[in-house]
Design a protein around this motif. Structure first.
Motif, PDB file in Angstrom:
ATOM      1  N   LEU B 136      -3.245 -25.511  15.547  1.00 30.72           N
ATOM      2  CA  LEU B 136      -3.644 -26.828  16.032  1.00 30.72           C
ATOM      3  C   LEU B 136      -4.510 -27.599  15.028  1.00 30.72           C
ATOM      4  CD1 LEU B 136      -3.594 -28.857  18.362  1.00 30.72           C
ATOM      5  CD2 LEU B 136      -5.410 -27.565  19.461  1.00 30.72           C
ATOM      6  N   PRO B 137      -5.528 -26.951  14.421  1.00 27.57           N
ATOM      7  CA  PRO B 137      -6.333 -27.695  13.442  1.00 27.57           C
ATOM      8  C   PRO B 137      -5.488 -28.224  12.276  1.00 27.57           C
ATOM      9  CG  PRO B 137      -7.453 -25.680  14.067  1.00 27.57           C
ATOM     10  CD  PRO B 137      -6.085 -25.616  14.661  1.00 27.57           C
ATOM     11  N   PHE B 140      -3.573 -31.258  13.422  1.00 23.88           N
ATOM     12  CA  PHE B 140      -4.481 -32.402  13.483  1.00 23.88           C
ATOM     13  C   PHE B 140      -4.717 -32.968  12.084  1.00 23.88           C
ATOM     14  CE2 PHE B 140      -7.776 -35.133  14.921  1.00 23.88           C
ATOM     15  CZ  PHE B 140      -8.707 -35.146  13.891  1.00 23.88           C
ATOM     16  N   LEU B 144      -3.671 -36.658  10.900  1.00 20.78           N
ATOM     17  CA  LEU B 144      -4.721 -37.592  10.489  1.00 20.78           C
ATOM     18  C   LEU B 144      -4.484 -38.077   9.062  1.00 20.78           C
ATOM     19  CD1 LEU B 144      -7.375 -38.972  11.295  1.00 20.78           C
ATOM     20  CD2 LEU B 144      -8.594 -37.007  10.348  1.00 20.78           C
ATOM     21  N   PRO B 269      -3.234 -30.731  23.798  1.00 30.93           N
ATOM     22  CA  PRO B 269      -4.538 -30.586  23.118  1.00 30.93           C
ATOM     23  C   PRO B 269      -4.634 -31.381  21.818  1.00 30.93           C
ATOM     24  CG  PRO B 269      -3.780 -28.446  23.896  1.00 30.93           C
ATOM     25  CD  PRO B 269      -2.639 -29.393  24.078  1.00 30.93           C
ATOM     26  N   ALA B 273      -7.548 -34.099  20.855  1.00 26.94           N
ATOM     27  CA  ALA B 273      -8.269 -34.042  19.580  1.00 26.94           C
ATOM     28  C   ALA B 273      -8.235 -35.399  18.881  1.00 26.94           C
ATOM     29  CB  ALA B 273      -7.667 -32.968  18.677  1.00 26.94           C
ATOM     30  N   TYR B 277     -11.393 -37.772  18.074  1.00 26.92           N
ATOM     31  CA  TYR B 277     -11.653 -38.200  16.701  1.00 26.92           C
ATOM     32  C   TYR B 277     -11.900 -39.709  16.643  1.00 26.92           C
ATOM     33  CZ  TYR B 277     -10.951 -39.637  11.914  1.00 26.92           C
ATOM     34  OH  TYR B 277     -11.124 -40.225  10.690  1.00 26.92           O
ATOM     35  N   ASP B 280     -15.234 -40.565  18.155  1.00 33.15           N
ATOM     36  CA  ASP B 280     -16.407 -40.131  17.378  1.00 33.15           C
ATOM     37  C   ASP B 280     -16.565 -40.868  16.060  1.00 33.15           C
ATOM     38  OD1 ASP B 280     -16.099 -36.600  18.287  1.00 33.15           O
ATOM     39  OD2 ASP B 280     -17.223 -38.238  19.219  1.00 33.15           O
TER      40      ASP B 280
END
Lengths: 186, 368
Positions: B136-137, B140, B144, B269, B273, B277, B280
């Motif tokens: 998953l990371p 992402f 991105l 998920p 995320a 993002y 934030d």
């Protein structure tokens, strides 16, 4: 000499401002936001729909016009607002240096130049742009360069970068202290 | 798919592949036996807001060195125009003076028009795993990176916009509102009547109109209107864009929106995320622009499936009506600022898997 402990009206002229993403756009917004806590801030820039800051006046000249019209309109806006301001703070870039050159001839306002845009610096070393840049720089009370520090990103799946964020805040504290110091002495 | 339509589609596929085989042989290429990208629901797919025609996506090999290649071919004039436009966009992307980053793209090996076909041959980007199989990371980070590469091209001046409009097309708030109206009309005309859906579409339209300023605020950015895993591949940590015909200058969050709506079904998920993002790291206006674009693209999804109903029957017709119901529920959830419920997702996936043809299931393998 200006006393920056008093409320000052600062006009910030910048070629780029959010939603533009390249520097000095985010730097300018953050600078204006922080300075607006103690001063009256007016931003003069290019754009259609600038991101607003509570309490800050933003005058945006649409970029869709042809260059001569854009420059003229920005010059007029700068003259109009600089007339009633204490300081003109300029982010370097040909699209504001020329209007600032015009304003400096017509309005007796101290000029500070922040030369943070490296690309603009290179572009303004030669030709007509270079001439305009040098003219404006000669009329500036103060020039400084503070390469903007990008805000650390908070990324999912990674620990919140507390140290980097603290460093970012310290950088801005230094930045604002320096700007306030410059405002005191211009 | 009914037997008649299936037979027709199979016949057309075979004829095209046979014609192309002999043309490609002369050009030094051969087709692989396994051609997953022309199977299943591929025949009903047609984009709504970008130039789109019938084209085949084929996998082949270059004869002289056995290099694996992707061959895009069209005998349909609209398909040919799409391929030509894609080529123009690829070239223009490399020469954008107002872009700070660029995309990686597969090398073009051949572009030609021959015997009534427009043919584009590009290198095949091998990847170690599909996008959704990655952690998953990593998903992402890749997504991105793709969004940031797009955003780095921002057309602001008159000259930039003229160039962008000429090559890629420019989308402003009026465009988004007008096309949303078109979506609504298509849905009401083609899809089974649904009062709740009509109300939701009206609410969405009102929200888009009320906040057109926020839509306008983030236009002028390069945006890939179909940024989903089957349109990019990853090699050595680098994202390669496969489809350049869907590049436009519009709201920067349109690309995010397409991706997020897609992932709401495939990997929720990841959507959470992305939402976190944006919350934030970006401004509240940007967060809202993301929401508005998601609502817009949900309207497009509904119109897309409504448009397929006249081209299919049997299980595929049933499936596409179920899809319309599902995406209506997703739209409802989005308007309430919440993700769709797990029950909604599971119920849809179960029905989809039951109604999907074997061919389509095979086409989906390894696609995302």
């Amino acid at each position: 000499m200006l006393d920056s402990s008093k409320l000052m009206h600062i006009v910030i002229a910048t070629p780029l401002y959010p939603p533009d993403i390249a520097e000095p756009a985010p730097y300018t917004k953050e600078l204006a936001r922080r300075l607006s806590k103690h001063h009256r801030i007016t931003i003069i820039t290019y754009g259609e729909y600038p991101e607003m800051i509570p309490g800050v006046t933003i005058v945006a000249i649409p970029k869709r016009h042809a260059l001569p019209i854009r420059l003229t309109r920005l010059s007029i806006a700068l003259i109009r607002h600089a007339r009633h301001a204490d300081v003109l703070y300029l982010n370097n870039g040909a699209s504001v240096e020329l209007p600032a050159a015009v304003v400096s001839l017509m309005v007796p306002i101290p000029l500070i130049i922040h030369t943070s845009d490296a690309r603009a610096n290179i572009a303004s070393t030669k030709g007509l742009r270079g001439m305009v840049a040098r003219f404006v720089q000669r009329r500036a009370r103060h020039m400084f360069s503070f390469p903007p520090m990008p805000r650390p990103e908070i990324l999912p799946f990674e620990q919140r970068p507390e140290e980097a964020l603290a460093r970012y805040e310290r950088w801005w504290h230094t930045q604002i202290t320096e700007v306030e110091r410059i405002l005191t002495y211009v | 798919m009914s037997d008649i339509r299936l037979a027709q589609w199979q016949k057309e596929r075979e004829r095209e592949c046979k014609n192309l085989s002999s043309i490609l042989l002369k050009l030094g290429f051969g087709l692989e036996e396994d051609q997953p990208h022309i199977l299943g629901e591929r025949y009903v797919m047609r984009a709504l807001t970008t130039e789109s025609g019938n084209k085949l996506i084929l996998i082949g090999r270059r004869k002289r060195d056995n290099l694996r290649v992707v061959i895009k071919a069209a005998s349909d004039p609209a398909g040919g125009r799409e391929l030509t436009h894609e080529r123009v966009c690829r070239a223009a992307l490399d020469n954008l003076v107002f872009a700070y980053q660029t995309f990686a793209t597969p090398q073009e090996l051949l572009f030609t028009q021959q015997d009534g076909y427009t043919i584009s041959v590009q290198e095949f980007i091998e990847q170690s795993s599909t996008f959704l199989a990655r952690p998953l990371p990593e998903q992402f980070a890749l997504a991105l990176g793709g969004f940031k590469a797009q955003e780095s091209a921002h057309a602001t001046t008159r000259a930039h916009l003229r160039r962008a409009a000429r090559i890629f097309g420019v989308r402003d708030a009026a465009y988004y509102l007008n096309t949303f109206d078109t979506f609504t009309r298509s849905i009401e005309k083609a899809a089974p009547s649904d009062r709740q859906r009509t109300v939701l579409l009206k609410r969405t339209r009102a929200l888009l109109a009320e906040h057109r300023h926020t839509i306008s605020q983030y236009t002028g950015f390069l945006t890939h209107t179909d940024f989903v895993p089957h349109n990019f591949r990853v090699r050595n940590g680098c994202l390669y864009l496969l489809d350049h015909s869907s590049l436009r200058f519009g709201n920067k969050y349109e690309s995010w929106a397409r991706f997020a709506n897609f992932m709401e079904l495939y990997n929720p998920p990841l959507v959470r995320a992305l939402e976190q993002y944006v919350k934030d790291n970006r401004t509240p206006e940007e967060t809202f622009s993301f929401t508005l674009m998601r609502l817009y693209r949900l309207g497009e999804l509904l119109a897309y499936y409504a448009g397929t109903l006249q081209k299919c029957d049997g299980d595929l017709y049933k499936l596409n009506t179920v899809r319309i119901t599902f995406w209506t529920k997703v739209l409802n959830a989005a308007l309430e600022n919440r993700p769709p419920s797990v029950d909604t997702l599971v119920a849809y996936q179960t029905t989809r898997d039951a109604l999907r043809s074997t061919e389509e299931k095979y086409r989906q393998l390894g696609l995302h």
